[in-house]
Scaffold this motif. Structure first.
Motif, PDB file in Angstrom:
ATOM      1  N   LYS A  30     -16.797  -9.205  -5.839  1.00 22.76           N
ATOM      2  CA  LYS A  30     -16.057  -8.100  -6.449  1.00 22.76           C
ATOM      3  C   LYS A  30     -15.496  -7.315  -5.267  1.00 22.76           C
ATOM      4  N   VAL A  31     -14.208  -7.000  -5.304  1.00 31.80           N
ATOM      5  CA  VAL A  31     -13.597  -6.345  -4.146  1.00 31.80           C
ATOM      6  C   VAL A  31     -13.022  -4.979  -4.530  1.00 31.80           C
ATOM      7  N   ILE A  32     -13.458  -3.977  -3.783  1.00 23.64           N
ATOM      8  CA  ILE A  32     -12.828  -2.662  -3.874  1.00 23.64           C
ATOM      9  C   ILE A  32     -11.732  -2.663  -2.822  1.00 23.64           C
ATOM     10  N   GLY A  33     -10.492  -2.561  -3.264  1.00 24.57           N
ATOM     11  CA  GLY A  33      -9.369  -2.560  -2.331  1.00 24.57           C
ATOM     12  C   GLY A  33      -8.896  -1.143  -2.114  1.00 24.57           C
ATOM     13  N   ALA A  34      -9.063  -0.649  -0.893  1.00 27.85           N
ATOM     14  CA  ALA A  34      -8.676   0.732  -0.599  1.00 27.85           C
ATOM     15  C   ALA A  34      -7.363   0.751   0.185  1.00 27.85           C
ATOM     16  N   ALA A  35      -6.477   1.647  -0.209  1.00 25.60           N
ATOM     17  CA  ALA A  35      -5.204   1.798   0.496  1.00 25.60           C
ATOM     18  C   ALA A  35      -4.512   3.056  -0.011  1.00 25.60           C
ATOM     19  N   ARG A  36      -3.441   3.437   0.672  1.00 28.40           N
ATOM     20  CA  ARG A  36      -2.671   4.609   0.232  1.00 28.40           C
ATOM     21  C   ARG A  36      -1.746   4.256  -0.922  1.00 28.40           C
ATOM     22  N   ARG A  37      -1.178   3.024  -0.903  1.00 28.40           N
ATOM     23  CA  ARG A  37      -0.092   2.686  -1.836  1.00 28.40           C
ATOM     24  C   ARG A  37      -0.633   2.166  -3.172  1.00 28.40           C
ATOM     25  N   TRP A  38      -0.704   3.088  -4.114  1.00 24.36           N
ATOM     26  CA  TRP A  38      -1.298   2.835  -5.421  1.00 24.36           C
ATOM     27  C   TRP A  38      -0.574   1.734  -6.181  1.00 24.36           C
ATOM     28  N   ASP A  39       0.763   1.739  -6.112  1.00 22.19           N
ATOM     29  CA  ASP A  39       1.528   0.737  -6.868  1.00 22.19           C
ATOM     30  C   ASP A  39       1.162  -0.682  -6.407  1.00 22.19           C
ATOM     31  N   ARG A  40       1.007  -0.848  -5.115  1.00 17.47           N
ATOM     32  CA  ARG A  40       0.644  -2.180  -4.599  1.00 17.47           C
ATOM     33  C   ARG A  40      -0.773  -2.579  -5.006  1.00 17.47           C
ATOM     34  N   LEU A  41      -1.663  -1.602  -5.027  1.00 15.58           N
ATOM     35  CA  LEU A  41      -3.042  -1.897  -5.440  1.00 15.58           C
ATOM     36  C   LEU A  41      -3.080  -2.320  -6.902  1.00 15.58           C
ATOM     37  N   GLN A  42      -2.223  -1.682  -7.707  1.00 14.39           N
ATOM     38  CA  GLN A  42      -2.190  -2.045  -9.130  1.00 14.39           C
ATOM     39  C   GLN A  42      -1.691  -3.473  -9.324  1.00 14.39           C
ATOM     40  N   VAL A  43      -0.688  -3.847  -8.531  1.00 13.81           N
ATOM     41  CA  VAL A  43      -0.175  -5.227  -8.601  1.00 13.81           C
ATOM     42  C   VAL A  43      -1.296  -6.212  -8.244  1.00 13.81           C
ATOM     43  N   LEU A  44      -2.062  -5.840  -7.236  1.00 16.67           N
ATOM     44  CA  LEU A  44      -3.174  -6.701  -6.794  1.00 16.67           C
ATOM     45  C   LEU A  44      -4.253  -6.790  -7.889  1.00 16.67           C
TER      46      LEU A  44
END
Ligand code: 8X3
Length: 251
Positions: free
Chosen positions: A28-42
Motif C-alpha cells: 500500500k503506497v502513500i504518495g506524497a507531493a504538492r501537485r494534487w491533480d497528479r496524485l489523483q491521476v495516480l
C-alpha cells in the motif's frame, strides 16, 4: 501482512515510478507531493486500496505534520519510508549563485527529509521494524563545478543515512542511501535549469542515462532483502558516465 510505504515526490519521476513499482509488489503506497491533480491521476491508475494521495510540500514542516495527522488509521503505520523529494537549482558557481536557490535546496533536501524522518522514525523503533530509503546522489561524493549546495545537501543525506544506522544499532530498523548519477525521464534537470529545455536536451542527448524505472527496481530490490541485511549505500551511474581527472590550473 500488507506493508505500507510512504514515498515523497510521488507525483513524477523517481517517486511516481517507485510508487508504481511498490504497489505492483503488493505494498500500500502513500504518495506524497504538492501537485494534487497528479496524485489523483495516480490514485485512479493504481486504485484507492493501493494508493493514498497525500498532499504536502515536504519543505514545509507544518504541512508534513498536518498531512501525517490526516492519514486514516489503517495508513498510519509506515513500514517503508522513501525520502525521494529533493531538487537541484542552478549550476552556477558559488560566487554567482542565487542564495534563495541555496535556501530552497537546503529546506527541501535537508530540512524536509530530516523532519519527515524524525516524525516517522519513533513508530518504526517502537515496532522494531522498518526501512528508510533516502535518495542521495553521486553529487554527494563527487564534487563538480556548480554542484555547491546541491552536492553538499546530498553529502548530508549520505552521512545522515549512515548515522541513522549508528543510532539504530540493536534495532531491526534499516536505512539505505541510493546515490544515482545522471538520470533522465524526470523533471530534475528542467527544474535545475529553470525551464531551459534546450540545455536539458543537450545534457541527455545520446547519454542513455538512468531511468526512473531503474531506481524503482533498486528500491524494490532493497525492500526484498532478508531482514538480517542492511544495504548501507548503493551508487549507480549509467555506463556512459565515468570519473574525470583532477584539473590543474596553470599560470
Ligand atoms: C543527480 C546527479 O550528476 O546531476 O543527482 O548531480 S548529478
Amino acid at each position: 501482512m500488507v506493508k505500507t510505504a510512504l514515498v515523497t515526490g510521488a507525483s513524477a519521476g523517481f517517486g511516481k515510478a517507485i510508487a508504481e513499482k511498490l504497489t505492483a509488489d503488493g505494498y500500500k503506497v502513500i504518495g506524497a507531493a504538492r501537485r494534487w491533480d497528479r496524485l489523483q491521476v495516480l490514485r485512479d491508475e493504481l486504485g484507492k486500496d493501493c494508493f493514498f494521495p497525500l498532499q504536502m510540500d515536504v519543505s514545509k514542516t507544518q504541512e508534513i505534520d498536518q498531512a501525517l495527522a490526516s492519514l486514516p488509521q489503517d495508513w498510519q503505520a509506515v513500514d517503508l519510508l522513501v525520502n525521494n523529494a529533493g531538487l537541484a537549482l542552478g549550476l552556477d558557481k558559488a560566487y554567482e549563485a542565487d542564495f534563495k536557490d541555496w535556501q530552497t535546496m537546503i529546506q527541501t533536501n535537508i530540512i524536509g527529509l530530516t523532519y519527515l524522518t524524525h516524525q516517522i522514525l519513533p513508530q518504526m523503533v517502537e515496532r522494531n521494524a522498518g526501512l528508510i530509503i533516502n535518495l542521495g546522489s553521486t553529487a554527494g561524493t563527487v564534487p563538480y563545478p556548480g554542484g555547491n549546495i546541491y552536492g553538499a545537501s546530498k553529502a548530508f543525506v549520505k552521512q545522515f543515512s549512515l548515522n541513522l544506522r549508528a543510532d539504530l544499532f540493536g534495532t531491526q530498523v534499516r536505512v539505505t542511501n541510493i546515490e544515482p548519477g545522471l538520470c533522465e525521464g524526470t523533471e530534475f534537470s528542467n527544474v535545475r535549469f529553470k525551464g531551459d529545455n534546450q540545455r536539458v536536451e543537450q545534457l541527455y542527448q545520446g547519454a542513455h542515462a538512468i531511468r526512473p524505472q531503474d531506481i524503482a527496481e533498486t528500491v524494490a530490490w532493497i525492500s526484498r532483502q532478508p531482514e538480517h541485511l542492511n544495504i548501507n549505500r548503493i551508487e549507480i551511474m549509467p555506463v556512459s558516465q565515468s570519473f574525470g581527472p583532477q584539473p590543474v590550473h596553470r599560470d
